[in-house]
Design an enzyme around this catalytic site. Structure first.
Site, PDB file in Angstrom:
ATOM      1  N   HIS A  35       4.726  -1.264 -11.682  1.00  0.00           N
ATOM      2  CA  HIS A  35       5.402  -0.760 -10.478  1.00  0.00           C
ATOM      3  C   HIS A  35       4.387  -0.036  -9.569  1.00  0.00           C
ATOM      4  O   HIS A  35       4.234  -0.378  -8.390  1.00  0.00           O
ATOM      5  CB  HIS A  35       6.519   0.199 -10.899  1.00  0.00           C
ATOM      6  CG  HIS A  35       7.275   0.805  -9.757  1.00  0.00           C
ATOM      7  ND1 HIS A  35       8.493   0.339  -9.339  1.00  0.00           N
ATOM      8  CD2 HIS A  35       6.976   1.842  -8.928  1.00  0.00           C
ATOM      9  CE1 HIS A  35       8.913   1.065  -8.317  1.00  0.00           C
ATOM     10  NE2 HIS A  35       8.015   1.985  -8.043  1.00  0.00           N
ATOM     11  N   GLU A  36       3.687   0.933 -10.141  1.00  0.00           N
ATOM     12  CA  GLU A  36       2.707   1.690  -9.335  1.00  0.00           C
ATOM     13  C   GLU A  36       1.568   0.767  -8.897  1.00  0.00           C
ATOM     14  O   GLU A  36       1.016   0.930  -7.804  1.00  0.00           O
ATOM     15  CB  GLU A  36       2.168   2.902 -10.109  1.00  0.00           C
ATOM     16  CG  GLU A  36       3.234   3.920 -10.521  1.00  0.00           C
ATOM     17  CD  GLU A  36       4.103   4.433  -9.385  1.00  0.00           C
ATOM     18  OE1 GLU A  36       3.627   4.502  -8.236  1.00  0.00           O
ATOM     19  OE2 GLU A  36       5.291   4.739  -9.642  1.00  0.00           O
ATOM     20  N   HIS A  64       2.481  -0.774  -5.666  1.00  0.00           N
ATOM     21  CA  HIS A  64       2.240   0.161  -4.553  1.00  0.00           C
ATOM     22  C   HIS A  64       0.739   0.205  -4.246  1.00  0.00           C
ATOM     23  O   HIS A  64       0.317   0.224  -3.093  1.00  0.00           O
ATOM     24  CB  HIS A  64       2.670   1.579  -4.940  1.00  0.00           C
ATOM     25  CG  HIS A  64       4.146   1.825  -4.890  1.00  0.00           C
ATOM     26  ND1 HIS A  64       4.908   1.610  -3.773  1.00  0.00           N
ATOM     27  CD2 HIS A  64       5.016   2.318  -5.824  1.00  0.00           C
ATOM     28  CE1 HIS A  64       6.177   1.957  -4.018  1.00  0.00           C
ATOM     29  NE2 HIS A  64       6.268   2.385  -5.263  1.00  0.00           N
ATOM     30  N   GLU A 124       8.348   0.090  -1.375  1.00  0.00           N
ATOM     31  CA  GLU A 124       9.107  -0.119  -2.615  1.00  0.00           C
ATOM     32  C   GLU A 124       9.274  -1.608  -2.906  1.00  0.00           C
ATOM     33  O   GLU A 124       9.327  -2.016  -4.067  1.00  0.00           O
ATOM     34  CB  GLU A 124      10.459   0.589  -2.473  1.00  0.00           C
ATOM     35  CG  GLU A 124      11.120   0.994  -3.765  1.00  0.00           C
ATOM     36  CD  GLU A 124      10.290   1.880  -4.695  1.00  0.00           C
ATOM     37  OE1 GLU A 124       9.346   2.551  -4.232  1.00  0.00           O
ATOM     38  OE2 GLU A 124      10.560   1.858  -5.902  1.00  0.00           O
TER      39      GLU A 124
HETATM   40 ZN   LIG Z   1       8.033   3.151  -6.206  1.00  0.00          ZN
END
Ligand SMILES: [Zn+2]
Length: 501
Positions: A266-267, A270, A296
Site C-alpha cells: 500500500h505505502e 503511494h 489513495e
Molecule cells: Zn494510503
C-alpha cells in the site's frame, strides 16, 4: 509587459523555493519524530515546528507574494501549466483561511487542540458525552466558516473541495447511491457463508524474514529503494520530501503474515507515485499526487487490484511456501487466496476488508453530510451510527469507543476527508479497467512482472503530479468522469467467483 510577467514569475518562484525549504524541514522533523526520535525531545521539536510554521505563515501573508499570485492569476494564457497549477494551489491555500476573521481562526485552532485531547479521553472512556460539546462547536464553526468562505450549492461542497478539488455533493451522492445499491446486497449474500481458514496467517513469522519479504515486494513493484528510505513506525505512512527522497514505513507483527506485506505494498503504491512525478515539477507543491483520492488510488491499486489478485497470489504462493515451510505445510494456494480476500464485517474501519471498507465510508459520508446540512444533531449522532451500521454492515457496536468515537477525523474537524478513501478505491478500479485495454495485466501479475504495469501508471497518472484537478485527470486518462460502476463490477465479479454465488 512580457518582461514584467517574467520578473513577477521569477519572484513568485523565489518565494516558492523558500516555502518549500520550510516544508522540507518540517517534514523531516515529522519523519524523525515518527521513526524513532526519543519522546523526551518533544519540547525542542515543538519549538522548531512552531518557528518553521511562523516563517511559513509570514511568507503566505507577505503582501508582495500575494501581489505576485494576483497579477499572474489574470494572465493564465501567458503562463505555463505548472505556473497556473501553482497559482491555483496558493489561491486555495490562501482562501482556506483568508476570508475567516483572524480572531475566529485562532479560536478555531485553539478549539481543535482541546477537541483532540477531549476525544482521546472520551474514546478511552467510551464516553461520547465528554466529546459531544466539542463536536457541536466544530460543526457550528465549520458551517460558519463555509458562510465566510462562500460556496456554490451545498456548504459541504467547500469542505470536500479542500481534499478533493472539484468534487461536489451532487457527484458524491450518485457515487455513494451506487455503492449502497450494489455492495450492500452483495455483502448480505456473503455474510452467512462459511469463512475460509485463516489459522496459518496467525502462525509465528520471524520479523527478519518479514522484513526481507517486504523489501523484495518493494523492489518487485518498482519502488526505487536507492531513492528512498524504508523504516518501521506504529502507523505506516509515506512521505515524499523530494522525487529522489521518498520515505515510507510499515509495521511488523510476528503473528500476522499479511499485515506488513499489505501495508508495505500500500505505502509502496503511494511511494511510486511520489517518485515518478515529472522532473519539471520538482521543488514545488505540485510534485505530489493530484488529490487525496488519487494518491489513495495508487496505494489501493497495488494493494487490492494487484496484490490480492488471484494471478498474483499464484506467483506469491510458491515463494511463501519455500520461505515458510513449516507454517505453510498444509496450506494450498487457494487457502492463501481466500484468506487474503476474506470478507468479515467489522466494527472498526481501519480493520475492514476490501468489500466492506467503502460501506464504512458510506456511513460516515451520510452522517457528516447530515451534520453539516443541519438535518442531524450531534446529540443524535451515536444512534444514527448504530442504525446505519446495522443496516449496511449487519454488526452493531457495543459502545461508542468502537462506534462513533473510533476515528480521529471529526475531533480535528476534518469534515469532507472520509469520502476520499472510497473514491480512491473507485479511481483504482476505473484505472485498472483501462489499463487492461492496453496490457495483459493478469499474465503479468502471474509472472510477478510489474515493469509494464508501473510504467503504464507512470505515463498515465504519476508524471502529471498535481498539475490537474482529479476530475480533469480521470477524464484525461480514461475519457470519462469517475464512474462507480467499474468499482462495483470489479468487486461483484471477484466475490461472486470467490464465494461461488
Ligand atoms: Zn494510503
Amino acid at each position: 509587459m512580457c518582461r514584467d510577467i517574467n520578473a513577477t514569475k521569477e519572484k513568485f518562484y523565489e518565494y516558492i523555493k523558500q516555502l518549500q525549504g520550510l516544508d522540507y524541514t518540517s517534514n523531516i522533523v515529522f519523519w524523525d519524530a515518527s521513526t524513532g526520535a526519543p519522546k523526551s525531545g518533544v519540547e525542542a521539536r515543538s519549538n522548531a515546528i512552531g518557528v518553521i510554521s511562523g516563517f511559513y505563515h509570514h511568507i503566505m501573508t507577505d503582501p508582495d507574494f500575494n501581489a505576485c499570485i494576483d497579477s499572474l492569476a489574470v494572465t493564465p494564457d501567458e503562463c505555463d501549466d505548472l505556473t497556473n497549477a501553482l497559482i491555483r494551489h496558493y489561491q486555495r491555500e490562501r482562501n482556506r483561511v483568508a476570508k475567516i476573521p483572524a480572531k475566529e481562526y485562532e479560536a478555531f485552532q485553539a478549539h481543535i487542540t482541546k477537541s483532540a485531547a477531549a476525544w482521546e479521553d472520551a474514546k478511552e472512556a467510551c464516553a461520547y458525552d465528554q466529546f459531544k460539546p466539542y463536536l457541536e462547536k466544530s460543526v457550528e464553526m465549520m458551517r460558519q466558516f463555509a458562510e465566510y468562505r462562500g460556496y456554490s450549492g451545498h456548504p459541504y461542497n467547500l469542505l470536500i473541495d479542500d481534499y478533493e478539488p472539484g468534487m461536489t455533493v451532487e457527484q458524491l451522492d450518485v457515487f455513494f447511491e451506487t455503492v449502497k445499491a450494489r455492495l450492500v446486497p452483495l455483502l448480505k449474500k456473503i455474510i452467512d457463508l462459511p469463512k475460509p481458514r485463516t489459522d496459518f496467517i496467525a502462525a509465528a513469522y520471524p520479523i527478519e524474514q518479514q522484513l526481507h519479504l517486504s523489501e523484495s515486494l518493494l523492489d518487485l513493484i518498482g519502488f526505487k529503494r536507492d531513492h528512498g528510505l524504508f523504516k518501521e513506525s506504529v502507523h505506516p505512512f509515506t512521505m515524499g520530501v523530494d522525487i529522489e527522497d521518498v520515505r515510507l514505513t510499515t509495521h511488523f507483527y510476528e503473528n500476522d503474515l499479511l499485515s506488513a506485506m499489505l501495508s508495505t505494498v500500500h505505502e509502496g503504491g503511494h511511494g511510486i507515485y511520489e517518485q515518478n512525478v515529472g522532473k519539471q515539477l520538482r521543488g514545488t507543491p505540485i510534485a505530489t499526487g493530484a488529490s487525496n483520492a488519487f494518491h489513495e488510488s495508487q496505494s489501493r491499486i497495488y494493494e487490492n487490484n494487484f496484490f490480492r489478485h488471484k494471478a498474483f497470489i499464484s506467483f506469491l504462493y510458491p515463494k511463501l511456501k519455500e520461505t515458510f515451510k513449516e507454517q505453510f505445510k498444509t496450506v494450498a494456494e487457494i487457502d492463501l487466496y481466500r484468506a487474503v480476500n476474506i470478507v468479515e464485517p467489522s466494527l472498526i474501519r481501519t480493520e475492514a476488508d476490501e468489500l466492506t471498507y467503502s460501506l464504512h465510508i458510506l456511513l460516515r459520508y451520510e452522517l457528516e453530510l447530515a451534520l453539516i446540512s443541519g438535518t442531524l444533531s450531534v446529540a443524535d449522532l451515536p444512534k444514527a451510527w448504530y442504525d446505519k451500521m446495522e443496516q449496511y454492515l449487519g454488526v452493531v457496536p457495543s459502545n461508542d469507543g468502537e462506534g462513533v468515537l473510533q476515528d480521529v477525523h471529526w475531533s480535528e474537524a476534518l469534515f469532507g476527508y472520509f469520502p476520499t478513501y472510497a473514491l480512491g478505491s473507485a479511481y483504482a478500479a476505473q484505472l485498472y479497467h483501462y489499463m487492461s485495454k492496453d496490457l495483459a495485466v493478469e499474465p503479468l501479475l502471474a509472472e510477478g512482472n510489474f515493469e509494464p504495469i508501473t510504467k503504464w501508471l507512470n505515463e498515465k497518472v504519476h508524471q502529471y503530479g498535481a498539475l490537474y484537478d482529479p476530475t480533469v485527470l480521470i477524464e484525461k486518462i480514461t475519457g470519462e468522469p469517475l464512474n462507480a460502476d467499474y468499482y462495483c463490477d470489479y468487486l461483484e465479479m471477484k466475490y461472486t467467483a470467490l464465494y461461488q454465488l
